[in-house]
Design a protein around this motif. Structure first.
Motif, PDB file in Angstrom:
ATOM      1  N   ARG A 137     -49.620  19.479  15.341  1.00  0.00           N
ATOM      2  CA  ARG A 137     -50.412  18.817  14.299  1.00  0.00           C
ATOM      3  C   ARG A 137     -49.791  17.502  13.837  1.00  0.00           C
ATOM      4  NH1 ARG A 137     -50.723  24.121  10.622  1.00  0.00           N
ATOM      5  NH2 ARG A 137     -51.270  22.634   8.972  1.00  0.00           N
ATOM      6  N   LYS A 138     -48.593  17.203  14.364  1.00  0.00           N
ATOM      7  CA  LYS A 138     -47.883  15.958  14.045  1.00  0.00           C
ATOM      8  C   LYS A 138     -47.716  15.787  12.535  1.00  0.00           C
ATOM      9  CE  LYS A 138     -49.538  13.703  18.240  1.00  0.00           C
ATOM     10  NZ  LYS A 138     -50.305  12.571  18.840  1.00  0.00           N
ATOM     11  N   LEU A 139     -47.244  16.836  11.902  1.00  0.00           N
ATOM     12  CA  LEU A 139     -47.051  16.787  10.448  1.00  0.00           C
ATOM     13  C   LEU A 139     -45.860  15.897  10.101  1.00  0.00           C
ATOM     14  CD1 LEU A 139     -47.614  20.526   9.441  1.00  0.00           C
ATOM     15  CD2 LEU A 139     -49.246  18.638   9.388  1.00  0.00           C
ATOM     16  N   PRO A 140     -46.008  15.043   9.091  1.00  0.00           N
ATOM     17  CA  PRO A 140     -44.927  14.121   8.707  1.00  0.00           C
ATOM     18  C   PRO A 140     -43.922  14.799   7.774  1.00  0.00           C
ATOM     19  CG  PRO A 140     -46.853  13.683   7.359  1.00  0.00           C
ATOM     20  CD  PRO A 140     -47.239  14.798   8.304  1.00  0.00           C
ATOM     21  N   LEU A 141     -42.966  15.500   8.320  1.00  0.00           N
ATOM     22  CA  LEU A 141     -42.005  16.239   7.507  1.00  0.00           C
ATOM     23  C   LEU A 141     -41.141  15.300   6.668  1.00  0.00           C
ATOM     24  CD1 LEU A 141     -40.693  19.009   9.941  1.00  0.00           C
ATOM     25  CD2 LEU A 141     -42.704  19.038   8.459  1.00  0.00           C
ATOM     26  N   LEU A 142     -40.837  15.722   5.449  1.00  0.00           N
ATOM     27  CA  LEU A 142     -39.962  14.956   4.566  1.00  0.00           C
ATOM     28  C   LEU A 142     -38.517  15.035   5.030  1.00  0.00           C
ATOM     29  CD1 LEU A 142     -41.536  16.002   1.148  1.00  0.00           C
ATOM     30  CD2 LEU A 142     -41.736  13.779   2.279  1.00  0.00           C
ATOM     31  N   SER A 143     -38.176  16.154   5.675  1.00  0.00           N
ATOM     32  CA  SER A 143     -36.849  16.335   6.270  1.00  0.00           C
ATOM     33  C   SER A 143     -37.019  17.344   7.393  1.00  0.00           C
ATOM     34  CB  SER A 143     -35.837  16.823   5.229  1.00  0.00           C
ATOM     35  OG  SER A 143     -36.245  18.048   4.656  1.00  0.00           O
ATOM     36  N   SER A 144     -35.944  17.723   8.045  1.00  0.00           N
ATOM     37  CA  SER A 144     -36.065  18.667   9.157  1.00  0.00           C
ATOM     38  C   SER A 144     -36.596  20.012   8.657  1.00  0.00           C
ATOM     39  CB  SER A 144     -34.711  18.868   9.847  1.00  0.00           C
ATOM     40  OG  SER A 144     -33.747  19.343   8.932  1.00  0.00           O
ATOM     41  N   TYR A 145     -37.317  20.710   9.519  1.00  0.00           N
ATOM     42  CA  TYR A 145     -37.907  21.997   9.147  1.00  0.00           C
ATOM     43  C   TYR A 145     -36.805  22.978   8.744  1.00  0.00           C
ATOM     44  CZ  TYR A 145     -40.187  26.532   9.621  1.00  0.00           C
ATOM     45  OH  TYR A 145     -40.653  27.804   9.395  1.00  0.00           O
ATOM     46  N   PHE A 165     -46.059  26.558   2.366  1.00  0.00           N
ATOM     47  CA  PHE A 165     -44.965  25.986   1.591  1.00  0.00           C
ATOM     48  C   PHE A 165     -45.540  25.260   0.379  1.00  0.00           C
ATOM     49  CE2 PHE A 165     -43.398  26.634   5.803  1.00  0.00           C
ATOM     50  CZ  PHE A 165     -42.051  26.939   5.662  1.00  0.00           C
ATOM     51  N   GLN A 166     -44.704  25.111  -0.642  1.00  0.00           N
ATOM     52  CA  GLN A 166     -45.153  24.455  -1.866  1.00  0.00           C
ATOM     53  C   GLN A 166     -45.281  22.943  -1.659  1.00  0.00           C
ATOM     54  OE1 GLN A 166     -46.113  26.202  -4.604  1.00  0.00           O
ATOM     55  NE2 GLN A 166     -45.627  28.051  -3.435  1.00  0.00           N
ATOM     56  N   LEU A 167     -45.985  22.284  -2.569  1.00  0.00           N
ATOM     57  CA  LEU A 167     -46.089  20.833  -2.532  1.00  0.00           C
ATOM     58  C   LEU A 167     -44.693  20.215  -2.570  1.00  0.00           C
ATOM     59  CD1 LEU A 167     -49.008  20.302  -5.100  1.00  0.00           C
ATOM     60  CD2 LEU A 167     -49.164  20.445  -2.603  1.00  0.00           C
ATOM     61  N   TYR A 168     -44.498  19.180  -1.798  1.00  0.00           N
ATOM     62  CA  TYR A 168     -43.229  18.452  -1.689  1.00  0.00           C
ATOM     63  C   TYR A 168     -42.151  19.185  -0.889  1.00  0.00           C
ATOM     64  CZ  TYR A 168     -45.029  15.688  -5.664  1.00  0.00           C
ATOM     65  OH  TYR A 168     -45.796  14.911  -6.494  1.00  0.00           O
ATOM     66  N   ASP A 169     -42.322  20.453  -0.586  1.00  0.00           N
ATOM     67  CA  ASP A 169     -41.271  21.196   0.120  1.00  0.00           C
ATOM     68  C   ASP A 169     -41.139  20.785   1.581  1.00  0.00           C
ATOM     69  OD1 ASP A 169     -40.522  22.581  -2.087  1.00  0.00           O
ATOM     70  OD2 ASP A 169     -41.260  24.546  -1.426  1.00  0.00           O
ATOM     71  N   LEU A 170     -42.243  20.388   2.185  1.00  0.00           N
ATOM     72  CA  LEU A 170     -42.240  20.149   3.633  1.00  0.00           C
ATOM     73  C   LEU A 170     -42.850  18.807   4.008  1.00  0.00           C
ATOM     74  CD1 LEU A 170     -41.190  22.108   5.839  1.00  0.00           C
ATOM     75  CD2 LEU A 170     -43.572  22.700   6.316  1.00  0.00           C
ATOM     76  N   VAL A 171     -43.969  18.470   3.361  1.00  0.00           N
ATOM     77  CA  VAL A 171     -44.700  17.240   3.691  1.00  0.00           C
ATOM     78  C   VAL A 171     -45.009  16.458   2.416  1.00  0.00           C
ATOM     79  CG1 VAL A 171     -45.734  18.169   5.807  1.00  0.00           C
ATOM     80  CG2 VAL A 171     -46.892  18.511   3.608  1.00  0.00           C
ATOM     81  N   PRO A 172     -45.403  15.191   2.524  1.00  0.00           N
ATOM     82  CA  PRO A 172     -45.737  14.408   1.330  1.00  0.00           C
ATOM     83  C   PRO A 172     -46.871  15.037   0.518  1.00  0.00           C
ATOM     84  CG  PRO A 172     -45.462  12.969   3.232  1.00  0.00           C
ATOM     85  CD  PRO A 172     -45.441  14.375   3.753  1.00  0.00           C
ATOM     86  N   TYR A 173     -46.888  14.718  -0.768  1.00  0.00           N
ATOM     87  CA  TYR A 173     -47.862  15.295  -1.704  1.00  0.00           C
ATOM     88  C   TYR A 173     -49.298  15.145  -1.215  1.00  0.00           C
ATOM     89  CZ  TYR A 173     -50.534  15.955  -6.031  1.00  0.00           C
ATOM     90  OH  TYR A 173     -51.436  16.390  -6.963  1.00  0.00           O
ATOM     91  N   ALA A 174     -49.611  13.999  -0.643  1.00  0.00           N
ATOM     92  CA  ALA A 174     -50.985  13.709  -0.218  1.00  0.00           C
ATOM     93  C   ALA A 174     -51.492  14.695   0.839  1.00  0.00           C
ATOM     94  CB  ALA A 174     -51.077  12.284   0.323  1.00  0.00           C
ATOM     95  N   TRP A 175     -50.590  15.378   1.516  1.00  0.00           N
ATOM     96  CA  TRP A 175     -50.989  16.337   2.551  1.00  0.00           C
ATOM     97  C   TRP A 175     -51.308  17.708   1.977  1.00  0.00           C
ATOM     98  CZ3 TRP A 175     -51.063  15.755   8.073  1.00  0.00           C
ATOM     99  CH2 TRP A 175     -50.864  14.445   8.493  1.00  0.00           C
ATOM    100  N   GLY A 176     -51.056  17.887   0.678  1.00  0.00           N
ATOM    101  CA  GLY A 176     -51.365  19.172   0.047  1.00  0.00           C
ATOM    102  C   GLY A 176     -50.431  20.280   0.507  1.00  0.00           C
TER     103      GLY A 176
END
Length: 202
Positions: A137-145, A165-176
């Protein structure tokens, strides 16, 4: 677990007392009184926990909305999500989601590790499936999984285990909220057949 159990009747208890606006699920029948009481008390505790995490009560809370979504209500399994939104000013508010999965006959609630056979390396298998979805899905991770946690958030929807995962935990806020649905058939070798996921395989 009695897979023949019909859907549990659920009513909505509404609380509107500014800044609060809550819609709380209440199980009203379909199983024994003790099981109903156990599930309803667990829902109330989780709701109160979310409100506390979001800072209520506080004069900073301008708006707080509590809602819920029923994900599965069949085959003796009730899985639902509680969502708590808070606005304290700024660009946008924040939402926390927590889910509860019950055996409708007994009222027992299940953590993620309760869904699998004892000794099964479920974390390794789930992490591999999730990482494959992240890549596809090419998710834009904030850091490594980081991998799933022992108390990882999840719910059951039809014939799928959904890790999230919660908001901000894995991907930017805009991705929900990032959701990772995993078919029960992809993990059937490690599922506890007497648990909620086992009921979904029939």
């Amino acid at each position: 677990m009695n897979v023949q159990t019909l859907m549990l009747p659920i009513s909505i208890e509404r609380t509107e007392k500014p800044p609060l606006k809550l819609s709380t699920p209440v199980i009203t029948g379909g199983t024994g009184e003790e099981a109903r009481k156990t599930m309803n008390e667990a829902i109330k505790r989780e709701e109160a926990s979310l409100m506390s995490i979001q800072g209520y009560p506080s004069p900073d809370v301008q708006e707080m909305d509590g809602t819920f979504e029923v994900k599965t209500n069949q085959r003796g399994v009730l899985s639902l999500s509680l969502l708590n939104y808070v606005f304290t000013g700024g660009a946008h508010g924040n939402t926390i989601q927590k889910s509860l999965t019950f055996d409708a006959d007994t009222g027992r609630s299940y953590k993620l590790n309760d869904l699998f056979k004892k000794g099964a390396d479920y974390e390794k298998k789930l992490n591999a499936l999730i990482e494959a979805q992240i890549k596809a899905r090419k998710l834009p991770l904030l850091s490594s999984y980081p991998g799933i946690a022992p108390d990882q958030d999840y719910y059951i929807a039809d014939k799928a285990l959904v890790i999230y995962f919660q908001l901000y935990d894995l991907v930017p806020y805009a991705w929900g909220f990032p959701y990772f649905p995993i078919s029960v058939y992809a993990i059937q070798d490690i599922i506890d057949e007497d648990g909620p996921l086992g009921a979904m395989m029939y």
